[in-house]
Design an enzyme around this catalytic site. Sequence first.
Site: not given
Length: 301
Positions: A15, A44, A59, A68
């Site tokens: 994250d 990435e 999720e 989005e």
Amino acid sequence: MFAAKAGARHVVGIDMSNIIDQAQKIIEANGFKDSITLVKGKLEEAELPIKQFDVIVSEWMGYFLLYESMLDTVLLARDRYLAPGGKMFPDKATIYIAAIEDQEYKEEKINFWDNVYGFDYSCLKEVALREPLVDTVDVKAVVTDPYLLKEIDILTVKKEELSFEAPFRLRVTRDDQIHAFLAWFDIAFEACHKPVKFSTGPHSQYTHWKQTVFYTTEPIAVYQNDVIQGILTCKPNERNNRDLDIVVEYELDAENAIQRAIERKALHRRLDNDSDEYGGADEDVIEAVNKRRVKERIEYK
């Protein structure tokens, strides 16, 4: 932590937000320091400590499934890190469309601009109309059968396939008016030992995704068994690929509507004990259908 508790050899989470710093403390507090590794950054750009994974869980779903959403990133993770024979969770997604009666809410949201405390703001109606509304809709407002618009297999889908053009055909279930189209999605975990699925539709329990409402310019008068047919086009916005450009083109199937009108008129004659045989569409039947006939193309942003 659920994965580690269930027996995963090692779990890696990624994250880019600061919440991952708190997640690290939670992992350590629960005794998973050696079995869970957290990486802070963008997938990435980051290098993960393990090169292949048996399972990828994310999720990623957004409003209208793809608005989005982070599915692009999930597909990148799949192509870069999923081991042969690996599993994606969730692994299936489907988008549905129907039509609804929504006069009261449309009056409040769209026609409100005709008179704003005595002033004419009607130039804003088109802007409001082109903005999809995310809200919960009572299943009683749905006036057509649902139509499966798009199926996505997360294990095999390509990024280019997330831009799509899909036809739809909605059968009207009662005499009413149509003020909007309604879209929602279902999610499935079919690769589980016991398949699990959930729906974000109006017939299901509330979810934070709610449903997506696309208002029509004018209400459409419909009768039971009428058919609304059309095409929905969806693609990422060129300036911001997390936004969507959606176009809905639709029309009343006039040939079907005339046939239904003929059948209704014949039924009324029989109920009235009229001995004259009815055969064919009278001019008044065709004229009545033509008054309801509508064809429109709306771009939503």
